[in-house]
Design a protein around this motif. Structure first.
Motif, PDB file in Angstrom:
ATOM      1  N   ARG A  19      34.690  53.602  -3.815  1.00 44.17           N
ATOM      2  CA  ARG A  19      34.209  53.800  -2.237  1.00 44.17           C
ATOM      3  C   ARG A  19      34.464  55.140  -1.624  1.00 44.17           C
ATOM      4  O   ARG A  19      33.505  55.706  -1.024  1.00 44.17           O
ATOM      5  CB  ARG A  19      34.887  53.057  -1.366  1.00 44.17           C
ATOM      6  CG  ARG A  19      34.538  51.494  -1.500  1.00 44.17           C
ATOM      7  CD  ARG A  19      35.526  50.628  -0.761  1.00 44.17           C
ATOM      8  NE  ARG A  19      35.616  49.070  -0.975  1.00 44.17           N
ATOM      9  CZ  ARG A  19      36.306  48.266  -0.655  1.00 44.17           C
ATOM     10  NH1 ARG A  19      37.528  48.478  -0.080  1.00 44.17           N
ATOM     11  NH2 ARG A  19      35.995  46.844  -0.812  1.00 44.17           N
ATOM     12  N   LEU A  20      35.413  55.781  -2.200  1.00 45.80           N
ATOM     13  CA  LEU A  20      35.751  57.239  -1.711  1.00 45.80           C
ATOM     14  C   LEU A  20      34.611  58.160  -2.217  1.00 45.80           C
ATOM     15  O   LEU A  20      34.049  58.866  -1.683  1.00 45.80           O
ATOM     16  CB  LEU A  20      37.036  57.729  -2.154  1.00 45.80           C
ATOM     17  CG  LEU A  20      37.437  59.163  -1.464  1.00 45.80           C
ATOM     18  CD1 LEU A  20      37.553  58.978   0.011  1.00 45.80           C
ATOM     19  CD2 LEU A  20      38.943  59.315  -2.185  1.00 45.80           C
ATOM     20  N   ARG A  21      34.179  57.891  -3.676  1.00 45.29           N
ATOM     21  CA  ARG A  21      33.436  58.876  -4.116  1.00 45.29           C
ATOM     22  C   ARG A  21      31.787  58.653  -3.612  1.00 45.29           C
ATOM     23  O   ARG A  21      31.106  59.368  -3.407  1.00 45.29           O
ATOM     24  CB  ARG A  21      32.997  58.382  -6.017  1.00 45.29           C
ATOM     25  CG  ARG A  21      32.242  59.195  -6.427  1.00 45.29           C
ATOM     26  CD  ARG A  21      31.817  58.579  -7.878  1.00 45.29           C
ATOM     27  NE  ARG A  21      31.105  57.579  -7.920  1.00 45.29           N
ATOM     28  CZ  ARG A  21      29.934  57.181  -8.156  1.00 45.29           C
ATOM     29  NH1 ARG A  21      29.149  58.552  -7.817  1.00 45.29           N
ATOM     30  NH2 ARG A  21      29.315  56.041  -7.795  1.00 45.29           N
ATOM     31  N   LEU A  22      31.680  57.589  -3.017  1.00 41.56           N
ATOM     32  CA  LEU A  22      30.163  57.237  -2.666  1.00 41.56           C
ATOM     33  C   LEU A  22      30.117  57.431  -0.960  1.00 41.56           C
ATOM     34  O   LEU A  22      29.158  57.399  -0.427  1.00 41.56           O
ATOM     35  CB  LEU A  22      29.940  55.726  -2.794  1.00 41.56           C
ATOM     36  CG  LEU A  22      29.604  54.995  -4.131  1.00 41.56           C
ATOM     37  CD1 LEU A  22      29.608  53.414  -4.006  1.00 41.56           C
ATOM     38  CD2 LEU A  22      28.606  55.607  -4.800  1.00 41.56           C
ATOM     39  N   SER A  23      31.321  57.832  -0.411  1.00 36.79           N
ATOM     40  CA  SER A  23      31.312  58.120   0.934  1.00 36.79           C
ATOM     41  C   SER A  23      30.571  59.252   1.508  1.00 36.79           C
ATOM     42  O   SER A  23      30.285  59.325   2.623  1.00 36.79           O
ATOM     43  CB  SER A  23      32.843  57.951   1.633  1.00 36.79           C
ATOM     44  OG  SER A  23      33.473  59.186   1.006  1.00 36.79           O
ATOM     45  N   ARG A  88      30.755  55.829   5.261  1.00 34.20           N
ATOM     46  CA  ARG A  88      29.886  56.871   4.971  1.00 34.20           C
ATOM     47  C   ARG A  88      30.018  58.126   5.860  1.00 34.20           C
ATOM     48  O   ARG A  88      30.047  57.989   7.039  1.00 34.20           O
ATOM     49  CB  ARG A  88      28.518  56.573   4.918  1.00 34.20           C
ATOM     50  CG  ARG A  88      27.383  57.888   4.339  1.00 34.20           C
ATOM     51  CD  ARG A  88      27.946  58.290   3.126  1.00 34.20           C
ATOM     52  NE  ARG A  88      27.131  59.492   2.791  1.00 34.20           N
ATOM     53  CZ  ARG A  88      25.814  59.531   2.145  1.00 34.20           C
ATOM     54  NH1 ARG A  88      25.400  58.542   1.486  1.00 34.20           N
ATOM     55  NH2 ARG A  88      25.448  60.594   1.777  1.00 34.20           N
ATOM     56  N   PHE A  89      30.286  59.510   5.456  1.00 34.29           N
ATOM     57  CA  PHE A  89      30.387  60.549   6.183  1.00 34.29           C
ATOM     58  C   PHE A  89      29.033  61.248   5.977  1.00 34.29           C
ATOM     59  O   PHE A  89      28.553  61.438   4.803  1.00 34.29           O
ATOM     60  CB  PHE A  89      31.706  61.350   5.766  1.00 34.29           C
ATOM     61  CG  PHE A  89      31.881  62.744   6.347  1.00 34.29           C
ATOM     62  CD1 PHE A  89      32.579  62.820   7.431  1.00 34.29           C
ATOM     63  CD2 PHE A  89      30.906  63.713   5.896  1.00 34.29           C
ATOM     64  CE1 PHE A  89      32.742  64.189   8.076  1.00 34.29           C
ATOM     65  CE2 PHE A  89      31.114  65.024   6.433  1.00 34.29           C
ATOM     66  CZ  PHE A  89      32.016  65.220   7.472  1.00 34.29           C
ATOM     67  N   ILE A  90      28.529  61.678   6.956  1.00 35.88           N
ATOM     68  CA  ILE A  90      27.204  62.781   7.055  1.00 35.88           C
ATOM     69  C   ILE A  90      27.289  63.550   8.361  1.00 35.88           C
ATOM     70  O   ILE A  90      27.373  63.105   9.336  1.00 35.88           O
ATOM     71  CB  ILE A  90      26.088  61.845   6.527  1.00 35.88           C
ATOM     72  CG1 ILE A  90      24.849  62.636   6.253  1.00 35.88           C
ATOM     73  CG2 ILE A  90      25.757  61.056   7.816  1.00 35.88           C
ATOM     74  CD1 ILE A  90      23.684  61.877   5.508  1.00 35.88           C
ATOM     75  N   THR A  91      26.793  64.811   8.048  1.00 39.50           N
ATOM     76  CA  THR A  91      26.516  65.725   9.256  1.00 39.50           C
ATOM     77  C   THR A  91      24.993  65.449   9.874  1.00 39.50           C
ATOM     78  O   THR A  91      24.277  64.861   9.225  1.00 39.50           O
ATOM     79  CB  THR A  91      26.504  67.149   8.859  1.00 39.50           C
ATOM     80  OG1 THR A  91      25.585  67.260   8.054  1.00 39.50           O
ATOM     81  CG2 THR A  91      27.653  67.595   8.342  1.00 39.50           C
ATOM     82  N   ALA A  92      24.910  65.449  11.032  1.00 41.45           N
ATOM     83  CA  ALA A  92      23.676  65.054  11.587  1.00 41.45           C
ATOM     84  C   ALA A  92      22.376  66.040  11.014  1.00 41.45           C
ATOM     85  O   ALA A  92      21.506  65.608  10.856  1.00 41.45           O
ATOM     86  CB  ALA A  92      23.607  65.236  13.113  1.00 41.45           C
ATOM     87  N   ALA A  93      22.707  67.403  10.922  1.00 38.52           N
ATOM     88  CA  ALA A  93      21.811  68.240  10.171  1.00 38.52           C
ATOM     89  C   ALA A  93      21.389  67.792   8.470  1.00 38.52           C
ATOM     90  O   ALA A  93      20.397  67.827   8.369  1.00 38.52           O
ATOM     91  CB  ALA A  93      22.419  69.385  10.521  1.00 38.52           C
ATOM     92  N   GLY A  94      22.527  67.549   7.986  1.00 41.73           N
ATOM     93  CA  GLY A  94      22.651  66.927   6.595  1.00 41.73           C
ATOM     94  C   GLY A  94      21.546  65.815   6.321  1.00 41.73           C
ATOM     95  O   GLY A  94      20.913  65.582   5.443  1.00 41.73           O
ATOM     96  N   TYR A  95      21.892  64.683   7.422  1.00 43.10           N
ATOM     97  CA  TYR A  95      21.248  63.573   7.338  1.00 43.10           C
ATOM     98  C   TYR A  95      19.553  63.833   7.395  1.00 43.10           C
ATOM     99  O   TYR A  95      18.580  63.455   6.540  1.00 43.10           O
ATOM    100  CB  TYR A  95      21.395  62.687   8.454  1.00 43.10           C
ATOM    101  CG  TYR A  95      20.398  61.368   8.463  1.00 43.10           C
ATOM    102  CD1 TYR A  95      20.192  60.503   7.479  1.00 43.10           C
ATOM    103  CD2 TYR A  95      19.991  61.314   9.944  1.00 43.10           C
ATOM    104  CE1 TYR A  95      19.273  59.460   7.717  1.00 43.10           C
ATOM    105  CE2 TYR A  95      19.022  60.143  10.000  1.00 43.10           C
ATOM    106  CZ  TYR A  95      18.972  59.086   8.950  1.00 43.10           C
ATOM    107  OH  TYR A  95      17.902  58.143   8.972  1.00 43.10           O
TER     108      TYR A  95
END
Length: 203
Positions: A19-23, A88-95
């Motif tokens: 899960r950590l790898r996919l996060s 899941r972690f993602i930046t707004a710009a990255g998304y």
């Protein structure tokens, strides 16, 4: 019995690692322990809901100056949540960048589905993305879905709610900006202000 417990523990450890790898959590924050205790009540309620209780909480909004511990706190909560569910972690710009690169492909649909449905979404650096009508539309789609379906969401931003409103309005219009603001400032959300100096700086 001890062997069975050890087997279960190994299974949980392997599951957590996957899960950590996919996060999508950045390497810098994988072992981060800088946690603002003001967010403890939100974290505890979230984890309790993953253990079988119905989630009735809102979102956690961490706003303030750069380098004051917002992302660290968000990642600490996400790491705790990953022991129970996908997140899941993602930046707004990255998304938006990833979505644009994969537009029309399965990857874009899968990313949108993940953003809507993951058990805990950490949307980092909201407001730093370029203000465009397309970008605002795509972010609103995600946040509106998660709001309507009571999906736990953590947003970090360097901006106040008023500043976010003005930024979104520049990209779209007052009505859309108001819809964003309404969901972010909704009753039941937890809003924490981070002030102080940038802890990343050496001087």
């Amino acid at each position: 019995m001890r062997k069975e417990n050890q087997t279960n523990q190994n299974h949980l450890t392997a599951e957590f690692s996957e899960r950590l790898r996919l996060s999508g959590m950045p390497t810098r924050y994988l072992n981060e322990h800088h946690f603002d205790n003001r967010a403890a009540a939100y974290r505890d309620a979230l984890i309790a809901s993953f253990d079988g209780h119905t989630y009735h909480g809102g979102w956690l909004i961490l706003a303030g100056n750069a380098g004051t511990g917002k992302t660290s706190t968000a990642c600490c909560i996400l790491r705790d949540a990953l022991a129970h569910r996908l997140g899941r972690f993602i930046t707004a710009a990255g998304y938006l960048s990833t979505l644009k690169e994969n537009m029309g492909a399965n990857g874009a649909r899968e990313l949108q589905s993940m953003m809507r449905n993951t058990s805990l979404l950490v949307l980092d650096d909201y407001g730093k993305e370029k203000e465009t009508e397309w970008g605002c539309e795509k972010l609103f789609d995600i946040l509106d879905f998660r709001y309507a379906n009571r999906k736990p969401t953590i947003i970090t931003t360097n901006y106040s709610l008023a500043e976010l409103y003005r930024k979104i309005e520049r990209g779209t219009d007052a009505e859309t900006a108001g819809a964003f603001s309404s969901r972010i400032s909704a009753r039941g959300n937890t809003f924490l202000r981070f002030d102080g100096k940038d802890m990343r700086r050496s001087v």
